[in-house]
Design an enzyme around this catalytic site. Structure first.
Site, PDB file in Angstrom:
ATOM      1  CG  PHE A 249      -1.312   5.072   8.769  1.00 29.47           C
ATOM      2  CD1 PHE A 249      -1.784   4.611   9.997  1.00 29.47           C
ATOM      3  CD2 PHE A 249      -2.063   6.015   8.085  1.00 29.47           C
ATOM      4  CE1 PHE A 249      -2.983   5.080  10.528  1.00 29.47           C
ATOM      5  CE2 PHE A 249      -3.263   6.495   8.614  1.00 29.47           C
ATOM      6  CZ  PHE A 249      -3.714   6.014   9.841  1.00 29.47           C
TER       7      PHE A 249
ATOM      8  CG  HIS B  71      -2.177  -0.835   0.940  1.00 31.01           C
ATOM      9  ND1 HIS B  71      -2.135  -2.210   0.897  1.00 31.01           N
ATOM     10  CD2 HIS B  71      -3.463  -0.489   0.664  1.00 31.01           C
ATOM     11  CE1 HIS B  71      -3.352  -2.679   0.627  1.00 31.01           C
ATOM     12  NE2 HIS B  71      -4.168  -1.651   0.474  1.00 31.01           N
TER      13      HIS B  71
ATOM     14  CB  VAL C  16      -8.347   7.712   1.854  1.00 30.09           C
ATOM     15  CG1 VAL C  16      -8.531   9.172   1.495  1.00 30.09           C
ATOM     16  CG2 VAL C  16      -6.931   7.437   2.313  1.00 30.09           C
TER      17      VAL C  16
ATOM     18  CB  SER D 293      -4.081   4.417  -4.542  1.00 30.07           C
ATOM     19  OG  SER D 293      -4.232   3.313  -3.672  1.00 30.07           O
TER      20      SER D 293
END
Lengths: 327, 327, 327, 327
Positions: D122, D71, D126, D87
């Site tokens: 992390f 990620h 979102v 993303s």
């Protein structure tokens, strides 16, 4: 009440069949249906009603007077046989066929005064009223002049016919004859709908019909179905009661929501001086009645629009509440 | 500001002393005090004010015009020396002596247009206003005719003098020149005043003075003293904020009150189907921001009556609130 | 009730006079006053009460039992002669001397069961109770064990004595034996207190005393004096009613406040399609009952703290309201 | 975003096509789709999501670690090319690709600390967050232990995938990924919905996105459509504003409803003594700011449940209001 006719069938029937089907929509006046038969086809139930009302307005004055004169007196026990089945059902639902001696006397006196002044019976669309609002209207209309009362009588006949048509005829474009009374209980302790609150609806007033509905709020804080729906709301005074004391008694302790950014600070002390030990012991002496403030919350309100939507919510904690006419 | 005079002393002074004491109550117009000296003794401060205003109204028109003309322009930096000490303090409290270039420009433009149209300076009782409300009033009064503006100027002079008198003179029967703004926080979870809530009062608007007061509610849910008291409330727009998120975070879990007559009955089940295990795990994924709904509650309101009492309570749970203008 | 004694006089009296003055404060137990006489002087009425209670607690167990046994049974008609004047007045105010046959029967049954279980009479500070709350407490206390009931009986004796002392003795530091019930009506149409609203307070419940107070709100929206003050509030259920329909009927039309900065813009049209002409005429058919929603607003609540302050405001428009327990 | 696939088509495709269609649902991890292909057919989109999550949980630990490691870092500008289109869109909508230098610095510092402690990036869904709530969560999750964070990372990956699937796949049984924010304005002067009120919704907070929606209330007092619908609500703090001053300024004068039974009685006089003539004239001096109290009403609240229904009504007169979290 007979099974609903369809508008299509009414449009296709021979005139005699049409009159046979709708002859009682206007009390003792099948001629209204006869005149309206010529206006077919009707696209909607509302148009059918308009057609019938137009027939009334275009009829000779004597016929209109006869239509008015053909209506039964309210609360009159002796002439039951002369009522149409419609009138019997309408008056019966309000208990006008079961009046006490004093009530019967009051109606008899008003009927006599009205007929004396105007020469025709007092007509009101009973299904839109409570006994109280009929009496209020009766007294008030006694003060009118004859032209206004004749107009009013025809308007009420129109309302009666509209309700009978909506009950008899299945089809598109039905006029809005039904009102709705609903409620919603919000638990402001927990920030969510209050489920499981016992709710009751009473008609109140001098000659009220008492308990009208009982329900328990569902998971959405509403009653399922609405307290009243599918029929006119009767003009009158009502009281909703909510058993919130019993509801809150069943709720677990509520931890107020925590905000993550609570700063590491000392809470200000409550500065009230504490009671002396004796005072304190006295104060803790068991009370007779729990520590609650609200138990059964009553909301009393008037309904003035039989076809209106009345939404009467309750936003409640054990210590206070807000209510209002919503929609 | 000099120590207060007593009304008794003013009533006893020789006329010259009376004028020396009150000569600046009307800007650059000691003749008002001279004329009013003859009306002594005054039983109350209000009567003294009425006496001085009567002297103004009975003066020759040229004197009244001179009184009006003798007032300073608002927001004018160049003529500081010409202001009485009163005027300096009054304008300074509002920052009219510290305007930005753009604000100065705006005041200069308005002052010029006003003087051009009316021939005298724009007069307003500054202590009853915010900068925003002065500008609103300035624009509006530019649209008046000259007779109305002359009347308005004298009314404002009366208001200015009243405030100066109340500050200068000690005695019975003071006119009510002070307003009051207060609040009260009720915790509707616990059914009692909310103690320890952080409260702030801001003036808001295009040229607002920002934070006016901060306080923490006391055991009675009020601020001690009121947020504003002892002076006129300035006409304008304000925002009160209440840090109820922080307050509720500190409260212990609340057990809703138990009523003793709770019947031995099963509570209706919550009928919503539960989430699937996966959904449930997802739902329990830690959120970013606690589970609260209300955190800082703002209440925005206008003050239109400088001598009014504004009580703005907050009845609040973590999930909702009620506020209103009380008294 | 005799004229109040002063604490100073009580402190100065010979012991026999002290006992003569206060001998009936504890029912049929002048020995309590005798023992307390030695503790003089007392600085406050509260200290005097503490002194007498200490005398009770330090007495020999037989004396304490005798004190308890000397109290009259509630609702017992036959032994009127044995009651002190205090007891007669206290029970009479609640109508316990005028019970119906059924009520008398119920009290007799409870008294018998209580005496059978505990061996002494049921004691409760009648002036803090309604008949309903006494019955609730009677049933509940029958379930206690004897030690708890003996403790409870002494606590109730302390409450009774406290009220008697406060009525008999004039002096500093009286314990707070009075509660207060007040209200406040805010007219949210006009943004000010509602003056001239008819307010009534009823005790409700199975054996309630009916109408307790009637008042008309004053210019501040309050009643003058409070609805109840100067005595304990009786634990029980109450209903306040506010005749807001009549109040709003008398109000002039309200123009909503104008804000000066209203921009010159067209208001969005109401987009609901209008009714057809026939529908419209029907809709305008005179209704029976005005167009109002709220008429008489009832607020029903429990009082659980006889010495508490209950402030029950009403914030009201013709269409809704908020109420809460204030303080 | 490509046109939605149907679930039927996905069930029928060869495995390679299935992987081609859903390979990016899990960031850089087409193996999840490969494993889930074997579980076909899926009856609902929710079942498809469950199947893919099961594939994740049953994969070898190294594969799961790789999934997490694959990620992107949040707010990292340098590696744009490495992000999937998903993303890029998700981070872009929140402005994470357009951070100021200070914000970039803060994210960089947090990313470094997180990677230093846990060894992987992390991960947060979102689309369920505002920038503020991401930062709050970032700080908080830095305090967790590695097992909890690994679990949390997988839960967030599940949330991300769920949203991607709902956007990509058309079919029955979609999981509920959308929240809803709605409002309702009741005019308590007139007892009906307030039509034509200007409403705005802002995200507020330290790095907020500002104005999110503007609307004018319709004839039902609601906005059409809801303020937010069809997507997750972002966890954060919001402010709704209602321009009620402008609304009430446009309303005609309201005659309070008349009740027919108003008795012929004199209204009690308002007993406040009137102002003196001078006072009265002063009082009528034009004010700067209309006579209103409320103008723009702000309601500030937190959203904590992205998939929740938030209904935030306003019951308002010019003098007060009530708001709450409805549903």
């Amino acid at each position: 009440m007979p099974a609903p006719l369809t508008l299509d069938r009414l449009n296709a029937l021979p005139a005699a069949g049409f009159v046979a089907a709708l002859g009682e929509v206007f009390e003792h006046a099948p001629w209204v249906a006869e005149a309206a038969a010529a206006g077919r086809p009707y696209a909607t139930v509302a148009a059918l009603h308009d057609g019938m009302m137009q027939a009334v307005r275009q009829a000779a004055p004597e016929r209109r007077s006869g239509l008015i004169a053909g209506h039964p007196e309210l609360g009159s026990r002796v002439r039951r046989a002369e009522l149409t089945g419609h009138s019997q059902a309408e008056q019966g639902a309000l208990g006008l066929d079961r009046l006490s001696a004093a009530e019967f006397e009051r109606f008899a006196r008003l009927n006599a005064a009205y007929r004396e002044k105007f020469g025709f019976p007092f007509i009101v669309c009973v299904r839109r009223h409570t006994r109280d609002s009929i009496l209020v209207q009766f007294e008030r209309r006694l003060g009118h002049d004859i032209a206004a009362e004749r107009e009013q009588a025809l308007a009420e006949i129109g309302l009666i016919a509209r309700l009978r048509l909506v009950g008899l005829v299945e089809g598109p474009g039905k006029p809005a004859t039904a009102g709705r009374l609903s409620t919603h209980v919000l638990d402001m302790l927990a920030g969510r709908p209050a489920a499981g609150v016992k709710i009751a609806l009473h008609e109140i007033g001098s000659s009220a019909r008492g308990l009208l509905a009982e329900a328990v709020s569902n998971a959405d804080g509403r009653t399922d179905p609405p307290l009243i729906a599918g029929e006119p709301l009767r003009i009158g005074t009502y009281e909703l009661t909510f058993d919130v004391g019993e509801y809150f008694s069943r709720q677990p302790a509520q931890t107020p929501p925590r905000h993550p950014e609570v700063r590491a600070q000392r809470a200000p002390e409550d500065e009230r001086p504490g009671p002396s030990p004796v005072e304190d012991r006295l104060r803790r002496a068991p009370q007779g009645d729990g520590s609650g403030f609200l138990d059964v919350v009553p909301i009393r309100f008037a309904i003035a629009e039989p076809e209106g939507h009345y939404h009467v919510p309750l936003l409640v904690t054990p210590w206070g509440y807000t209510t209002y006419r919503g929609s």
